[in-house]
Design a protein around this motif. Structure first.
Motif, PDB file in Angstrom:
ATOM      1  N   MET A 150       0.830  -1.195   0.000  1.00  0.00           N
ATOM      2  CA  MET A 150       0.000   0.000   0.000  1.00  0.00           C
ATOM      3  C   MET A 150       0.873   1.257   0.000  1.00  0.00           C
ATOM      4  SD  MET A 150      -2.810   1.120   2.804  1.00  0.00           S
ATOM      5  CE  MET A 150      -1.675   1.717   4.025  1.00  0.00           C
TER       6      MET A 150
ATOM      7  N   ARG B 306      -7.522  12.479  -8.136  1.00  0.00           N
ATOM      8  CA  ARG B 306      -7.625  11.366  -9.082  1.00  0.00           C
ATOM      9  C   ARG B 306      -8.923  10.607  -8.841  1.00  0.00           C
ATOM     10  NH1 ARG B 306      -3.203   6.813  -7.227  1.00  0.00           N
ATOM     11  NH2 ARG B 306      -3.741   5.962  -9.257  1.00  0.00           N
ATOM     12  N   LEU B 399      -5.336   0.378 -17.428  1.00  0.00           N
ATOM     13  CA  LEU B 399      -4.985  -0.385 -16.226  1.00  0.00           C
ATOM     14  C   LEU B 399      -6.246  -1.113 -15.757  1.00  0.00           C
ATOM     15  CD1 LEU B 399      -3.098  -1.140 -13.895  1.00  0.00           C
ATOM     16  CD2 LEU B 399      -3.712   0.978 -12.781  1.00  0.00           C
ATOM     17  N   GLU B 427      -2.478  -3.100 -18.820  1.00  0.00           N
ATOM     18  CA  GLU B 427      -1.692  -3.536 -17.666  1.00  0.00           C
ATOM     19  C   GLU B 427      -2.655  -4.188 -16.681  1.00  0.00           C
ATOM     20  OE1 GLU B 427       0.605  -1.818 -13.778  1.00  0.00           O
ATOM     21  OE2 GLU B 427       0.510  -0.482 -15.508  1.00  0.00           O
ATOM     22  N   ARG B 429      -3.716  -5.898 -12.977  1.00  0.00           N
ATOM     23  CA  ARG B 429      -3.396  -5.834 -11.554  1.00  0.00           C
ATOM     24  C   ARG B 429      -4.439  -6.654 -10.799  1.00  0.00           C
ATOM     25  NH1 ARG B 429      -2.933  -0.059  -8.915  1.00  0.00           N
ATOM     26  NH2 ARG B 429      -0.936  -0.122  -9.980  1.00  0.00           N
ATOM     27  N   SER B 439     -13.474  -1.376   2.475  1.00  0.00           N
ATOM     28  CA  SER B 439     -13.614   0.037   2.138  1.00  0.00           C
ATOM     29  C   SER B 439     -12.801   0.865   3.108  1.00  0.00           C
ATOM     30  CB  SER B 439     -15.078   0.455   2.117  1.00  0.00           C
ATOM     31  OG  SER B 439     -15.799  -0.222   3.109  1.00  0.00           O
ATOM     32  N   ASP B 440     -11.569   0.430   3.354  1.00  0.00           N
ATOM     33  CA  ASP B 440     -10.658   1.208   4.169  1.00  0.00           C
ATOM     34  C   ASP B 440     -10.295   2.490   3.425  1.00  0.00           C
ATOM     35  OD1 ASP B 440      -8.611   2.278   5.572  1.00  0.00           O
ATOM     36  OD2 ASP B 440      -7.415   0.460   5.720  1.00  0.00           O
ATOM     37  N   GLY B 442      -8.047   4.421   3.827  1.00  0.00           N
ATOM     38  CA  GLY B 442      -6.606   4.617   3.703  1.00  0.00           C
ATOM     39  C   GLY B 442      -5.995   3.830   2.558  1.00  0.00           C
ATOM     40  N   SER B 443      -6.708   2.857   2.027  1.00  0.00           N
ATOM     41  CA  SER B 443      -6.133   2.001   1.005  1.00  0.00           C
ATOM     42  C   SER B 443      -6.450   2.536  -0.392  1.00  0.00           C
ATOM     43  CB  SER B 443      -6.689   0.591   1.138  1.00  0.00           C
ATOM     44  OG  SER B 443      -6.406  -0.132  -0.028  1.00  0.00           O
ATOM     45  N   PRO B 444      -5.461   2.527  -1.297  1.00  0.00           N
ATOM     46  CA  PRO B 444      -5.742   2.988  -2.658  1.00  0.00           C
ATOM     47  C   PRO B 444      -6.392   1.911  -3.527  1.00  0.00           C
ATOM     48  CG  PRO B 444      -3.439   2.436  -2.441  1.00  0.00           C
ATOM     49  CD  PRO B 444      -4.051   2.212  -1.091  1.00  0.00           C
ATOM     50  N   ASP B 445      -6.517   0.701  -2.988  1.00  0.00           N
ATOM     51  CA  ASP B 445      -6.891  -0.411  -3.847  1.00  0.00           C
ATOM     52  C   ASP B 445      -8.333  -0.885  -3.691  1.00  0.00           C
ATOM     53  OD1 ASP B 445      -4.462  -0.615  -5.105  1.00  0.00           O
ATOM     54  OD2 ASP B 445      -3.594  -1.822  -3.507  1.00  0.00           O
ATOM     55  N   LEU B 447     -12.425  -1.091  -4.409  1.00  0.00           N
ATOM     56  CA  LEU B 447     -13.176  -0.949  -5.648  1.00  0.00           C
ATOM     57  C   LEU B 447     -13.900   0.383  -5.709  1.00  0.00           C
ATOM     58  CD1 LEU B 447     -16.548  -1.735  -5.853  1.00  0.00           C
ATOM     59  CD2 LEU B 447     -15.638  -3.774  -4.850  1.00  0.00           C
ATOM     60  N   GLN B 486     -17.535   6.544  -0.161  1.00  0.00           N
ATOM     61  CA  GLN B 486     -18.670   5.623  -0.096  1.00  0.00           C
ATOM     62  C   GLN B 486     -19.631   5.956  -1.223  1.00  0.00           C
ATOM     63  OE1 GLN B 486     -20.412   5.440   3.737  1.00  0.00           O
ATOM     64  NE2 GLN B 486     -18.557   4.717   4.706  1.00  0.00           N
TER      65      GLN B 486
ATOM     66  N   PRO C  31      -4.439  -2.320   5.096  1.00  0.00           N
ATOM     67  CA  PRO C  31      -5.662  -1.862   4.446  1.00  0.00           C
ATOM     68  C   PRO C  31      -6.836  -2.838   4.478  1.00  0.00           C
ATOM     69  CG  PRO C  31      -4.080  -2.548   2.822  1.00  0.00           C
ATOM     70  CD  PRO C  31      -3.413  -2.691   4.147  1.00  0.00           C
ATOM     71  N   ASP C  33     -10.261  -4.789   5.620  1.00  0.00           N
ATOM     72  CA  ASP C  33     -11.483  -4.223   6.176  1.00  0.00           C
ATOM     73  C   ASP C  33     -12.360  -5.363   6.687  1.00  0.00           C
ATOM     74  OD1 ASP C  33     -13.891  -3.092   6.713  1.00  0.00           O
ATOM     75  OD2 ASP C  33     -14.167  -2.152   4.767  1.00  0.00           O
ATOM     76  N   PRO C  44     -22.959   0.689   1.923  1.00  0.00           N
ATOM     77  CA  PRO C  44     -21.801   1.246   2.622  1.00  0.00           C
ATOM     78  C   PRO C  44     -22.129   1.870   3.976  1.00  0.00           C
ATOM     79  CG  PRO C  44     -22.120   2.323   0.488  1.00  0.00           C
ATOM     80  CD  PRO C  44     -23.082   1.210   0.552  1.00  0.00           C
ATOM     81  N   ARG C  51     -18.506  -1.080  11.378  1.00  0.00           N
ATOM     82  CA  ARG C  51     -17.139  -0.754  11.793  1.00  0.00           C
ATOM     83  C   ARG C  51     -17.147   0.027  13.107  1.00  0.00           C
ATOM     84  NH1 ARG C  51     -15.817  -0.594   6.284  1.00  0.00           N
ATOM     85  NH2 ARG C  51     -16.672   1.480   6.074  1.00  0.00           N
TER      86      ARG C  51
END
Lengths: 307, 569, 336
Positions: A150, B306, B399, B427, B429, B439-440, B442-445, B447, B486, C31, C33, C44, C51
């Protein structure tokens, strides 16, 4: 290196003042297992590097009609379940696996030996270094990986491109999470060796610590380091496959030996060639490295060398 | 296909059983033990605190809702006498209340009677303001649940509900016993370990021993309403492993009777099934595997902006480009390599039930490389020296992200090759599921953040009415930093006609009238550049030949009719 | 040696506190959840609510202190109550509750411990028992056929991953021959000869897969250490003094060679507790490894934190034991 060393050996076998390295090389060359290891390993490396010229099928090319094919002239090792050529994938995968395996093993060996020797030799550093080792041993690998990915993936991807970036990340991760065993083992050995007569003698005549470590301690802890190296390369190749399985490694269309073995496991009874070849490739690599390690160890052991 | 085959088989078996005079399941507990295998292990026995479908299905053996969806997607009364409708007076004319009548003489497994108070309590339990009830959306818009008399439950809504079968209906919202859960309200709910793992229910089985994430042992409920059922004296739900090994334990070694969700490559399943010990069951609900197409620019150079509506995507907002991408995909091959019997190629966003399926979209079912290339030419993308199309100095480069799963990775590889053939650079991933579907913020990954150009996943809706599901595509549902990312509109697609159609749906009653609006909304989505539907997916499980009575259900728990299961002699 | 041990034990406390903090921070940063496995039909805002109900809305340091209190005060008191039957305070303490199963983590661990110890522990024991003689013999008879065989055996042992060997065993012994079960029955109670036989049958495959892997690694270290010592001067001296080959080998060489091997073995013991994630998964042993991986996959922070912390305690403890053993094996090593 080999060319330069060989003549010295040939001409200087019986002279008393020949150099240490030519001696080692002579001994190594006469170790049957080591030479077999070198030959096998060289063959694997050659195949992997020159492979694309011998077999110019694109490893990612999908021939949907030829899914799950058994070995044939068109596909010497058969195809996978969406019709990619296994032979091409084994060649391509070998490049990545060998590179990852070697680099990660070197990192882990370097860090492990350094930490182990320092902790074993200097009592001041022992406590703190060993506690750091305990910490690394205790860290849960998977969450650590998720965090590292991350934090650093996008930066590395931007700096080095997707493939090199991921390569650096993987090598770093595997290296940094696998040095602890080496460190503990080396430290244990050093603790014993530094109390031996020859070290005590060297100390008493005022030999600087650096020289004692390099001349007297390191050669004597070489065997466990060699074993760690052999285990380390296998470990790195397998760990890489676990990483890509978790979606933390290379992109999915980027074959590696471990990954081929993993993906093929469920197809074991359908298309056995899918697992036999990558499995064999890993085993042969590890086996040859092991024999080379054996030879090196014997060659570097002054007592055996004299015999 | 297999489903129909199985259903007729079971029907014939049932016919023989009833007409032959010696029914196979005449006596409770006569058939010994049934062994079920859930490779995702069961961690809790209540859907209200669960974290996955597997818990919901295991709980369905013990606790039951008032009514369930049967294998055809129709409602079937379980604890009640019949399904209330406007016609029979159970639903009020203004669509604000629904009244359920419990069956007579219903008992909990501890022998006490089931009353309307339990239903009132269940509502209070799940909607407690300090609780974290996972199924709270089943009770949305409910203003009151009351016990008119011990057997009559009246539910009142704050707004007219053309489809009032949310609360206490379906596997997500079963009835729990007031006496057992009375001290487990709100923040205390998770601390009631005993109640959460050994719930007292009305279902055919009750829990004897519960080992979290490992094995659940159950026995026939002595107070079950039908004295001749269930046919099995005990049931065991074992967890752990992976889908392939689960399928193997049923189809190849026959150690277990039923394996849930055996989603593996079709050729492996076929090879296992060839052993002849069991069969593969499938059933289709509303699950759709799709490519969501980002309408906003995910370029990392944009920093905090972004993938936000401030920057439209440079090329994926062009319908021609997305249509070309869709045409280049051979969906039949995706089905053949990844899903087998549990997949069908589709161009629709709402793939079921039949009434709501649009007949207007089948242009994508046949792969058309030339057509795709022509569309890209028209859109001004011309092939560069390296085979990748370019326009105004920009490369057509995508991507493509999804969760980690061997079937999805195979689909990624196939789609990448097809797109490469029409001059699109791809590409790939893949991201660990616990991150991708989490749905953290803080995470960029995740959905929702969608820091990629296209992403693949599957989604569905509970029950048969898609209003809430379609509602995720309105402009107000676009995720962004101001809403902590969200919102269900992951493609960030905004269309006034669609929002209008949805407002119309909220006012439309009657199944046929609603179907017309649903089809209109579906067509708007499908013809937009925001989504590429791929495969209508079914549920896939496996059962041994000797297990009879299984009716595979995609609308409710797969164990919904476990009371009727028996051992074929 | 005693003062050293005591000092190390005292020093272990701050070390473990730091480790627990770093693990907690790492898990918090990670990360994953806890609502990721919920069906996608759950909206959500409901996820956010869930949470919050798990306490994730609280600031980081509050959650860390809460865990510390639960783990270091409430859980030990609770165990004490259970063993002694006393009631301390009102007996109504908040325990470490797993988010995934909503049951106390310590109870889950106690439930999982038997199968992990049986399968992983036994495999480790067998591995060590194979590895040490194998290492000794192959070093003593270096480059003989038995050494070459041992080398091949161990190379296969650790270069072929357990997910492959496990599956291969299942295909051969369960599917083709139908001799052994593929599913480990954790409900099985050994009461008579028959159930004992069933228990043996279900343990054969997982134990042999793991034992092969363990023996492969340890035997390599054993062999290397023996080779190092066999060429030392003291061996020549001992032989020259006319000691029997047996006592030279088993008393002097083996004792000195055990130092690195003891480290390897001691490092491996905590991993028994960590379970064998892949092997447990393949044979559905559902021990601690499976518990840990399912906790990680569903971002079950209290569970993962508690398990890894216990793991850390064991690592620190067994490393201490290894250090003490060095002193016993080699009297020249002094720590003070």
């Amino acid at each position: 290196m080999t060319d330069a060393a060989a003549p010295t050996v040939a001409s200087g076998i019986d002279t008393p003042e020949h150099s240490l390295w030519s001696d080692v090389w002579y001994q190594f060359r006469h170790h049957r297992g080591a030479m077999a290891g070198v030959v096998i390993f060289a063959l694997i490396v050659l195949l992997v590097i020159a492979g694309p010229w011998i077999w110019n099928t694109d490893p990612t090319y999908i021939d949907v009609k030829a899914r799950n094919a058994w070995p044939s002239f068109a596909h010497p090792m058969g195809t996978d379940n969406i019709g990619r050529d296994i032979f091409a994938q084994v060649i391509q995968g070998g490049r990545v696996s060998l590179l990852v395996g070697f680099t990660a093993m070197l990192i882990s060996l370097l860090v492990g030996t350094l930490v182990g020797v320092l902790a074993g030799y200097y009592r001041r550093l022992d406590g703190i270094l060993m506690r750091v080792t305990d910490l690394f041993l205790a860290l849960p690998l998977l969450p650590l990986l998720l965090v590292v990915i991350m934090l650093f993936r996008d930066t590395l991807r931007a700096a080095f491109g997707p493939e090199t970036g991921i390569f650096l990340l993987i090598v770093f991760i595997i290296g940094i999470t696998s040095w602890m065993n080496t460190a503990r083992i080396v430290r244990g050995d050093v603790l014993g060796i530094k109390e031996r007569e020859f070290v005590v003698a060297a100390k008493s005549v005022g030999t600087p610590s650096r020289r004692i470590i390099l001349r007297h301690i390191l050669p004597n802890v070489l065997s466990p380091i060699m074993v760690s190296a052999t285990l380390g390369i296998a470990n790195a190749i397998i760990t890489e496959s676990a990483l890509s399985f978790l979606g933390l490694g290379f992109p999915s269309d980027f074959p590696t030996w471990g990954r081929l073995l993993f993906d093929g496991a469920n197809f074991m009874t359908l298309t056995p060639a899918r697992v036999i070849w990558p499995g064999l490739a890993i085993s042969m690599t590890v086996l040859s490295i092991n024999f080379i390690g054996d030879g090196l160890r014997d060659a570097l052991d002054p007592r055996i060398r004299g015999r | 296909m297999k489903l129909r085959h199985l259903l007729t088989g079971a029907a014939i078996a049932a016919l023989i059983a009833t007409t032959g005079g010696a029914p196979a399941f005449a006596e409770r507990g006569a058939d010994g033990q049934v062994n079920l295998l859930y490779w995702q292990a069961v961690s809790i026995m209540t859907p209200y605190l669960s974290n996955g479908t597997k818990d919901l299905q295991a709980a369905s053996l013990v606790i039951e809702p008032l009514a369930r969806y049967n294998e055809k997607g129709d409602l079937e009364p379980f604890l009640v006498e019949d399904i209330p409708t406007v016609e029979n007076g159970g639903v009020s004319k203004d669509l604000l209340t629904i009244t359920w009548k419990l069956k007579e003489g219903l008992l909990w497994s501890d022998g006490t009677p089931v009353t309307a108070d339990d239903a009132v309590f269940t509502w209070q339990y799940c909607t407690h303001p300090d609780g974290g009830c996972a199924q709270i959306s089943n009770f949305s818009d409910v203003t009151n649940v009351e016990a008119v008399d011990p057997r009559t439950i009246r539910i009142t809504f704050g707004v007219p509900k053309p489809f009032p079968y949310g609360p206490l209906v379906g596997g997500q919202a079963p009835l729990i016993q007031k006496a057992q859960f009375a001290d487990c309200l709100g923040p205390k709910a998770p601390e009631c370990t005993k109640a959460n793992t050994y719930p007292i229910g009305t279902g055919p089985f009750r829990v004897v021993d519960f080992k979290a994430n490992d094995v659940v042992t159950l026995e026939a409920n002595p107070n079950y309403r039908d004295p001749s059922k269930p046919a099995f004296a005990t049931a065991v739900i074992k967890g752990g492993g992976d889908p392939a090994s689960a399928a193997r334990s049923v189809l190849e070694t026959g150690e277990y009777d039923f394996a849930w969700n055996t989603q593996v490559e079709p050729e492996i399943l076929a090879q296992m099934a060839a052993a002849g010990k069991g069969q593969i069951l499938s059933a289709f609900g509303t699950l759709l595997e799709r490519l969501q197409v980002n309408q906003t620019d995910p370029d990392p150079a944009l920093g905090a902006e972004r993938s936000t509506v401030a920057h439209p995507h440079p090329f994926l907002t062009d319908e021609r480009v997305v249509k070309a991408l869709s045409l280049a995909i051979d969906r039949e091959i995706l089905v053949e390599t990844g899903y087998g019997e549990a997949g069908r190629a589709t161009c629709n966003f709402i793939p079921a039930p039949d009434l709501n399926v649009s007949p207007n979209n089948d242009w994508c079912l046949k792969q058309d490389m030339e057509g795709a290339k022509k569309l890209l030419d028209e859109a001004g993308w011309t092939e560069g020296s390296d085979g990748v199309r370019e326009k105004d100095g920009r490369k057509l480069s995508i991507l493509y992200q999804t969760s980690t799963n061997s079937v999805r990775q195979a689909a990624q590889a196939l789609i990448k090759q097809w797109w490469n053939e029409i001059g699109v650079e791809v590409e790939l991933r893949n991201i660990d599921g616990s991150v991708f579907f989490g749905s953290d913020p803080g995470s960029p990954d995740t959905l929702q953040k969608f820091f990629a150009d296209v992403e693949m996943y599957a989604n569905e809706f509970d029950g048969t009415d898609p209003e809430k599901y379609l509602g995720e595509w309105t402009c107000g549902e676009i995720p962004g930093p101001d809403t902590q990312w969200q919102g269900g509109n992951t493609s960030r697609w905004c269309n006034a006609d669609f929002d209008a159609a949805l407002a119309e749906l909220a006012k439309t009653a009657g199944l046929d009238g609603r179907a017309k609006v649903i089809i209109k909304a579906n067509d708007l989505i499908v013809n937009s550049p925001a989504v590429i539907p791929l495969v209508h997916r079914g549920r896939l499980s496996a059962a041994v030949n000797s297990l009879a009575g299984v009716k595979m259900n995609a609308w409710d728990s797969e164990l919904w009719n476990a009371a009727d299961w028996y051992r074929a002699k | 040696m005693l003062t050293y041990t005591l000092r190390r034990l005292l020093f272990a406390i701050p070390t473990l506190l730091v480790i627990s903090f770093i693990i907690f921070a790492l898990l918090d940063l990670s990360p994953g959840d806890p609502t990721a496995n919920l069906p996608m039909t759950i909206p959500p805002e409901v996820r956010e609510k869930i949470r919050e109900s798990l306490g994730l809305g609280q600031p980081f340091h509050i959650r860390y202190l809460l865990w510390m209190q639960q783990f270091f005060i409430n859980e030990p008191l609770n165990l004490l109550e259970k063993w002694t039957g006393w009631t301390i305070g009102d007996g109504n303490r908040l325990r470490v509750i797993s988010w995934q199963t909503r049951s106390p983590v310590v109870d889950l661990i106690v439930q999982r411990l038997p199968q992990t110890l049986w399968v992983v522990g036994l495999a480790y024991l067998i591995g060590v028992l194979i590895a040490i003689p194998l290492g000794v013999i192959s070093a003593y008879r270096q480059y003989s056929w038995i050494d070459q065989f041992a080398t091949l055996f161990s190379m296969i042992g650790f270069s072929v991953p357990t997910f492959f060997t496990g599956l291969a065993l299942i295909v051969i012994f369960s599917v083709k021959l139908q001799w052994l079960p593929t599913i480990y029955d954790t409900n099985l109670r050994v009461t008579d000869a028959h159930t004992f036989w069933l228990q043996i049958k279900q343990m054969i495959m997982p134990v042999s897969v793991l034992a092969l892997y363990n023996a492969a690694q340890i035997s390599r270290y054993m062999r290397a250490a023996m080779l190092d010592n066999l060429s030392q001067d003291y061996v020549r001296t001992a032989r020259a003094k006319g000691m029997s080959e047996r006592s030279v080998l088993l008393v002097h060489v083996l004792r000195n060679s055990l130092i690195p091997v003891v480290t390897v073995i001691a490092l491996g013991v905590p991993t028994i507790f960590g379970g064998a994630i892949i092997t447990e998964q393949i044979f559905r042993v559902n021990g601690l490894g499976q518990l840990l991986i399912s906790g990680i996959q569903s971002a079950d922070m209290p569970l993962v934190q508690t398990l890894t912390f216990i793991f850390a305690v064991l690592i620190v403890f067994f490393n201490l034991i290894a250090d003490v053993l060095y002193g016993i094996l080699d009297p020249r090593i002094r720590y003070d």
